[in-house]
Design a protein around this motif. Structure first.
Motif, PDB file in Angstrom:
ATOM      1  N   GLU A  90      57.617  85.257  14.784  1.00 45.59           N
ATOM      2  CA  GLU A  90      57.691  86.672  15.139  1.00 45.59           C
ATOM      3  C   GLU A  90      56.483  87.126  15.957  1.00 45.59           C
ATOM      4  OE1 GLU A  90      58.185  88.917  11.606  1.00 45.59           O
ATOM      5  OE2 GLU A  90      59.939  87.750  11.004  1.00 45.59           O
ATOM      6  N   ALA A  91      55.352  86.480  15.731  1.00 49.58           N
ATOM      7  CA  ALA A  91      54.152  86.872  16.463  1.00 49.58           C
ATOM      8  C   ALA A  91      53.757  85.755  17.423  1.00 49.58           C
ATOM      9  CB  ALA A  91      53.004  87.165  15.507  1.00 49.58           C
ATOM     10  N   ARG A  92      53.482  86.126  18.661  1.00 47.82           N
ATOM     11  CA  ARG A  92      53.099  85.125  19.648  1.00 47.82           C
ATOM     12  C   ARG A  92      51.839  84.393  19.209  1.00 47.82           C
ATOM     13  NH1 ARG A  92      52.103  88.658  24.608  1.00 47.82           N
ATOM     14  NH2 ARG A  92      51.866  90.161  22.924  1.00 47.82           N
ATOM     15  N   ARG A  93      50.979  85.141  18.539  1.00 56.27           N
ATOM     16  CA  ARG A  93      49.710  84.597  18.108  1.00 56.27           C
ATOM     17  C   ARG A  93      49.879  83.302  17.321  1.00 56.27           C
ATOM     18  NH1 ARG A  93      47.436  86.114  13.867  1.00 56.27           N
ATOM     19  NH2 ARG A  93      49.000  87.713  13.557  1.00 56.27           N
ATOM     20  N   ILE A  94      50.861  83.285  16.428  1.00 57.94           N
ATOM     21  CA  ILE A  94      51.066  82.114  15.584  1.00 57.94           C
ATOM     22  C   ILE A  94      51.538  80.932  16.442  1.00 57.94           C
ATOM     23  CG2 ILE A  94      52.268  81.244  13.543  1.00 57.94           C
ATOM     24  CD1 ILE A  94      50.538  83.574  12.829  1.00 57.94           C
ATOM     25  N   ASP A  95      52.384  81.214  17.434  1.00 56.07           N
ATOM     26  CA  ASP A  95      52.830  80.155  18.342  1.00 56.07           C
ATOM     27  C   ASP A  95      51.662  79.618  19.161  1.00 56.07           C
ATOM     28  OD1 ASP A  95      55.383  80.439  17.446  1.00 56.07           O
ATOM     29  OD2 ASP A  95      56.025  81.742  19.097  1.00 56.07           O
ATOM     30  N   LEU A  96      50.805  80.532  19.602  1.00 59.08           N
ATOM     31  CA  LEU A  96      49.650  80.110  20.406  1.00 59.08           C
ATOM     32  C   LEU A  96      48.717  79.234  19.591  1.00 59.08           C
ATOM     33  CD1 LEU A  96      48.863  83.447  22.272  1.00 59.08           C
ATOM     34  CD2 LEU A  96      49.856  81.373  23.237  1.00 59.08           C
ATOM     35  N   GLN A  97      48.532  79.586  18.321  1.00 55.49           N
ATOM     36  CA  GLN A  97      47.705  78.762  17.437  1.00 55.49           C
ATOM     37  C   GLN A  97      48.242  77.343  17.403  1.00 55.49           C
ATOM     38  OE1 GLN A  97      45.066  78.588  15.522  1.00 55.49           O
ATOM     39  NE2 GLN A  97      44.392  80.683  15.891  1.00 55.49           N
ATOM     40  N   LEU A  98      49.569  77.258  17.244  1.00 53.47           N
ATOM     41  CA  LEU A  98      50.189  75.947  17.111  1.00 53.47           C
ATOM     42  C   LEU A  98      49.997  75.138  18.392  1.00 53.47           C
ATOM     43  CD1 LEU A  98      51.896  74.055  15.357  1.00 53.47           C
ATOM     44  CD2 LEU A  98      53.916  75.047  16.413  1.00 53.47           C
ATOM     45  N   GLN A  99      50.296  75.749  19.517  1.00 51.51           N
ATOM     46  CA  GLN A  99      50.178  74.973  20.751  1.00 51.51           C
ATOM     47  C   GLN A  99      48.718  74.663  21.067  1.00 51.51           C
ATOM     48  OE1 GLN A  99      52.127  77.633  23.488  1.00 51.51           O
ATOM     49  NE2 GLN A  99      50.275  77.917  24.691  1.00 51.51           N
ATOM     50  N   GLY A 100      47.823  75.495  20.536  1.00 51.59           N
ATOM     51  CA  GLY A 100      46.395  75.267  20.742  1.00 51.59           C
ATOM     52  C   GLY A 100      45.864  74.037  20.020  1.00 51.59           C
ATOM     53  N   ARG A 101      46.695  73.470  19.160  1.00 49.39           N
ATOM     54  CA  ARG A 101      46.221  72.304  18.418  1.00 49.39           C
ATOM     55  C   ARG A 101      46.127  71.070  19.309  1.00 49.39           C
ATOM     56  NH1 ARG A 101      46.301  72.211  12.519  1.00 49.39           N
ATOM     57  NH2 ARG A 101      44.375  73.271  12.950  1.00 49.39           N
ATOM     58  N   CYS A 102      46.804  71.105  20.449  1.00 46.86           N
ATOM     59  CA  CYS A 102      46.665  69.972  21.352  1.00 46.86           C
ATOM     60  C   CYS A 102      45.807  70.391  22.539  1.00 46.86           C
ATOM     61  CB  CYS A 102      48.029  69.487  21.836  1.00 46.86           C
ATOM     62  SG  CYS A 102      48.853  70.639  22.931  1.00 46.86           S
ATOM     63  N   ALA A 103      45.385  69.406  23.315  1.00 46.29           N
ATOM     64  CA  ALA A 103      44.601  69.637  24.522  1.00 46.29           C
ATOM     65  C   ALA A 103      43.275  70.320  24.230  1.00 46.29           C
ATOM     66  CB  ALA A 103      45.416  70.443  25.543  1.00 46.29           C
ATOM     67  N   ARG A 104      42.555  69.855  23.222  1.00 46.15           N
ATOM     68  CA  ARG A 104      41.252  70.427  22.927  1.00 46.15           C
ATOM     69  C   ARG A 104      40.197  69.806  23.836  1.00 46.15           C
ATOM     70  NH1 ARG A 104      38.498  66.588  20.304  1.00 46.15           N
ATOM     71  NH2 ARG A 104      36.851  67.745  19.275  1.00 46.15           N
TER      72      ARG A 104
END
Ligand code: ADP
Ligand code: MG
Length: 923
Positions: A641-655
């Motif tokens: 429901e919140a974009r923020r949570i999706d962004l967190q998830l995708q942020g787990r790669c490409a560090r």
């Protein structure tokens, strides 16, 4: 190291935020220059800086002025520590970090009381070291707040080395620590700890401690909240509560459970028939109006019913059904719609979490339980009793009392019934809650994690316990509570960091006055983002996910599968097992080794299935050879429901400049798409007959729906906060009073004020028209009533002071332990007694108030039926309760003082095992 300052020069025409970064960039250059100079110092000379900074602050220099030197000292300490060994959470590691420029930049933002938005893996932990050090120089402590115990310990041991090197002390708060350990940790210059631990310590200190020695915290001076969005947004609505048990009638739940079981069964049978008929009708004629009507009924009655979704896999039907629904919901069709509903026993509204009983449902139930839903007309009854002249007055009083309690009982019964209906129709096992060793555990909707110890309020938890046949536990009674929001707003200076704050920037600003500053990454980001893959059904979606995973697995690329719920992670795991793909599952049921499992998710051939934010804050390093394969591949199994949570998830790669890939898989049956889903998407999809579609346009439609929901949720949070404000003010007043007694003025002085206020109250309760003599008699009687003391005539005739002072003055001479009789020269015993008496009374009255406020909150929605604004009414009522609270404290103190016999040093002090006032406080 990349020179980000160079990078920044390209931003000259950029946004406001970019220009701000350029300004801060010059401070970074200055810090680096100072650090270069510090390199010539000996170790002793560098560590001596801490003392020097401290005295300069005492001499009037501000932390702002000291910033360049203090930050440089930290950076330089890191350089000196480079290559040295340290042990973090039992594992030996080597210190290998010197802050990058972007980290220094983030440090400045944090010091200036802002939110530094820094992508995952960019090194927030180290960035926080600089502002922590600088602000701790003031000698009032600096707190670093994490989302769990593990991270607090890890970060305090990892970063702590720098502070110790520079001559500062570091402490860490952990769950289960003794008050002594806590006190020692808070006494340190810098204290790490998990969010709720800080809050609970505050509550214990201010709501329960009986003396200064029992308090563990110091001032709330400066705090940096790590993963601030998780703490202040996701958990904003979860209050921290210290509670005990209260005995309540639990038998309603067991009593009505079977009946509700029968009711839901009856509804299910009906819907099974509808679906059967619909299938037949639509099989013959795919456009059969009657068939669609039956499907619509099924959706109204059981929106989550699997067989229904099976039929709706046919997109053509789905579109027809949506059209039918649109038509029904138009005002013109209102009568038709409500007529339609009477086919069902009840109608379930998933979006607003409501269940509407239809006339059929009411009849069904009343058949078993006569007059079940009929509330007696209390007012009418009372008037009738009053008017009845044959009944003597005392008897009338009793009758009215009986009528009232019968009414209350009925209200409670209906309430419990409604909660049970909710439990049966809206809450699904393994989605909203799990059953774990005989207990119902709430599953956090954002993280998919179980929340042990937390309970749904207002009887819902008991209803779920009844539904799942586990032992019913009694309702809790609140002794102290505060929301995380309100706790953190108590800090003089607050800052935060996270990978995802921009989507909620306006909320952070409006609610906390925190500005979000995005910090550029140290290296360019190489993340390949795929368009969303949209499927018609969950089944197709999960199989596609498994296929993709298998493909990557064969190539050896690690995959992290993020799901919004435990149920989904188990489904995926089942499919992977069938395909013999080895994988790790990480969900609400086993969150202990979370961090360790997630840390390994970047190794070659690793497949990890995890609920969305499990292991947040843990670094995922890529294993050898994984870079060549494209890095970690993150799959989201649905949109949140919140974009923020999706962004967190995708942020787990490409560090940190690693390569990485992310893709989201969505189906029209997902909760998000189904309940809030943009119907346009459905229409677009209906045209396309492929097994999945993906397009930029679809992505933006989904994003738009998310944005709309974010605004909606923000509005709810804002509203909650507005309600919370009343309570917050009351808490502040009471805690300040306790502080005055414990730490400042002492009990004696507060007591004098109470006596005087009480005397004023007595005087004010007499109407001013009364003549002197009468009022004095009534006054005397009133005082006698409450204190058992008669004020002698001689006192009244004293002329020099006003009446209230006369009363208070005289009462003071009648203390059970008069000042001159105390056995110790400094009156220590008397002090302890008064202290304890005051604090106990405040506690008792305050707990009553808390629970009265809770009750008010639970019932305030009723006024919205009267077309009044519930918030306005709530404030009004809360104000009345608060005035009563203050009067009750005065009254309670006076009665306890004069009515409870001679005081001993131990009176009022509980048996020591806990500070908590025991049950039955509610009258
Ligand atoms: P975040 O909290 O931003 O996700 P962490 O603080 O967990 O990131 O750091 C991520 C990783 O980056 C860690 O493994 C840490 O060792 C590494 N790291 C951070 N800063 C530096 C630095 N200045 N030099 C080298 N490595 C760093
Ligand atoms: Mg972190």
């Amino acid at each position: 190291m990349m020179d980000f300052l160079h990078l920044l020069n390209q931003y000259v025409w950029g946004t406001r935020a970019d220009r701000k970064l350029i300004r801060l960039g010059s401070t970074v250059r200055k810090i680096n220059a100072v650090e270069a100079a510090f390199q010539k110092l000996t170790n002793e000379e560098l560590t001596a800086k801490t003392g020097e900074f401290r005295s300069r602050i005492s001499a009037g220099e501000t932390p702002d002025q000291l910033l360049p030197e203090a930050f440089a000292a930290v950076k330089n300490a890191c350089r000196r520590l480079y290559g040295t060994k340290l042990t973090v959470c039992g594992i030996e590691t080597v210190w290998d970090m010197i802050p990058y420029d972007v980290q220094i930049l983030a440090g400045i933002v944090l010091h200036r009381s802002g939110i530094a938005e820094m992508a995952t893996g960019e090194g927030k932990t180290l960035a926080a070291a600089m502002p922590l050090y600088l602000n701790a120089l003031c000698g009032k402590g600096a707190h670093l707040v994490t989302v769990n115990d593990y991270l607090a310990l890890r970060d305090s041991e990892w970063i702590g080395g720098i502070f110790r090197f520079l001559g500062m002390t570091v402490g860490c708060i952990q769950t289960g620590q003794s008050p002594e350990e806590r006190k020692a940790a808070y006494a340190c210059d810098i204290t790490y700890g998990m969010n709720s631990e800080f809050g609970f310590d505050y509550l214990r200190d201010n709501g329960m401690a009986m003396s200064r020695e029992e308090m563990v915290q110091r001032d709330l001076h400066f705090a940096i909240i790590d993963e601030i969005d998780s703490v202040l947004i996701d958990e904003a609505r979860v209050p921290l509560i210290i509670a005990g048990e209260e005995e309540v009638a639990l038998d309603h739940y067991d009593r009505y459970k079977d009946l509700i079981g029968k009711l839901t069964d009856a509804q299910k049978r009906r819907i099974d028939n509808y679906l059967h008929d619909a299938a037949e009708l639509l099989g013959r004629n795919p456009a059969s109006e009657e068939g669609i009507r039956l499907l619509f009924l099924a959706r109204l009655g059981m929106p989550r019913y699997r067989p229904l979704h099976k039929i709706l896999e046919d997109s053509n039907l789905r579109v027809q059904l949506d059209r039918f629904e649109d038509r029904m919901r138009q005002t013109l069709a209102a009568t038709q719609f409500s007529e339609l509903k009477t086919n069902l026993y009840f109608v379930v509204d998933e979006k607003y979490r409501q269940i509407e009983m239809t006339s059929r449902g009411l009849e069904f139930f009343e058949h078993l339980h006569e007059d079940f839903f009929i509330l007696p007309d209390l007012e009418k009854q009372v008037t009738a009793i009053r008017a009845d002249e044959t009944v003597p007055d005392p008897e009338k009083k009793k009758q009215i009392e009986n009528a009232r309690s019968a009414y209350r009982c009925k209200v409670e019964t209906i309430h419990d019934f409604q909660q049970l209906m909710q439990a049966y129709c809206l809450f699904e096992k393994d989605v909203h809650y799990i059953v774990d060793s005989g207990k119902i555990l709430i599953v956090d909707e954002h993280t998919g994690r179980a929340l042990p110890g937390r309970r749904f309020s207002d009887g819902l938890h008991q209803a779920l316990e009844a539904k799942e046949d586990v032992r019913l536990e009694s309702e809790n009674i609140t002794y102290a509570s505060i929301t995380q929001q309100n706790y953190f707003r108590l800090y003089k200076k607050l800052a935060g960091m996270t990978g995802t704050a921009s989507t909620e920037a306006s909320e952070f600003y409006q609610t906390y006055k925190l500005e979000v500053t995005p910090i550029p990454t140290n290296r360019p980001v190489h993340r390949l983002l795929h368009c969303d893959q949209v499927f018609r059904t969950r089944r197709e979606k999960f199989h596609a996910i498994a296929e993709e995973t298998a493909r990557r697995f064969e190539a050896g690329q690690p995959v992290l599968l993020g799901t919004p719920s435990v149920e989904d992670s188990e489904t995926i795991s089942r499919i992977l097992r069938m395909q013999k793909i080895p994988h790790q599952v990480l969900n609400a049921k086993q969150n202990r080794q979370e961090a360790e499992i997630v840390a390994c998710a970047g190794q070659k051939g690793k497949i990890t299935v995890a609920t969305n934010m499990a292991g947040r804050g843990t670094d995922i390093r890529l294993g050898p050879g994984v870079v060549e394969m494209g890095g970690l591949f993150v799959i989201g199994s649905s949109r949140h429901e919140a974009r923020r949570i999706d962004l967190q998830l995708q942020g787990r790669c490409a560090r940190q400049g690693d390569p990485g890939e992310a893709a989201f898989y969505v189906s029209l049956e997902d909760e998000f798409m189904r309940v809030y889903g943009p119907e346009n998407a459905v229409r677009i999809l209906a045209v396309d007959e492929g097994s999945s579609v993906s397009s930029k346009r679809l992505d933006s439609i989904i994003e738009k729906a998310q944005k709309k929901l974010e605004i909606h949720h923000y509005a709810i949070r804002k509203r909650t906060l507005e309600y919370d404000d009343a309570m917050n003010k009351h808490r502040a007043v009471i805690y300040a009073l306790r502080r005055r007694i414990i730490c400042e003025d002492g009990a004696e002085k507060v007591l004098d004020e109470i006596l005087l206020r009480r005397a004023d109250f007595w005087i004010a309760s007499l109407s001013p028209e009364n003549s002197e003599a009468v009022s004095r008699d009534t006054l005397s009687a009133m005082i006698f009533d409450e204190t058992g003391i008669r004020i002698p005539e001689s006192e009244w005739t004293k002329e020099e002071s006003d009446t209230a002072e006369v009363i208070a003055g005289y009462l003071k001479t009648r203390f059970p332990v008069p000042p001159d009789e105390s056995d110790e020269p400094d009156g220590a015993q008397r002090k302890t007694m008064l202290n304890s008496l005051l604090l106990r009374t405040i506690e008792r009255v305050w707990v009553n108030h808390l629970n009265a406020m809770e009750l008010l909150m639970d019932n305030i929605y009723l006024v919205s039926y009267g077309q009044k604004d519930p918030l306005v009414e709530y404030r009004k009522e809360a104000y009345v309760l608060f005035e009563e609270l203050m009067d009750s404290i005065d009254e309670g103190v006076v009665t306890a003082l004069f009515r409870s016999g001679p005081l001993s040093a131990h009176s009022g002090i509980s048996d020591g095992e806990s500070h908590i006032v025991r049950k039955n406080l509610k009258k």
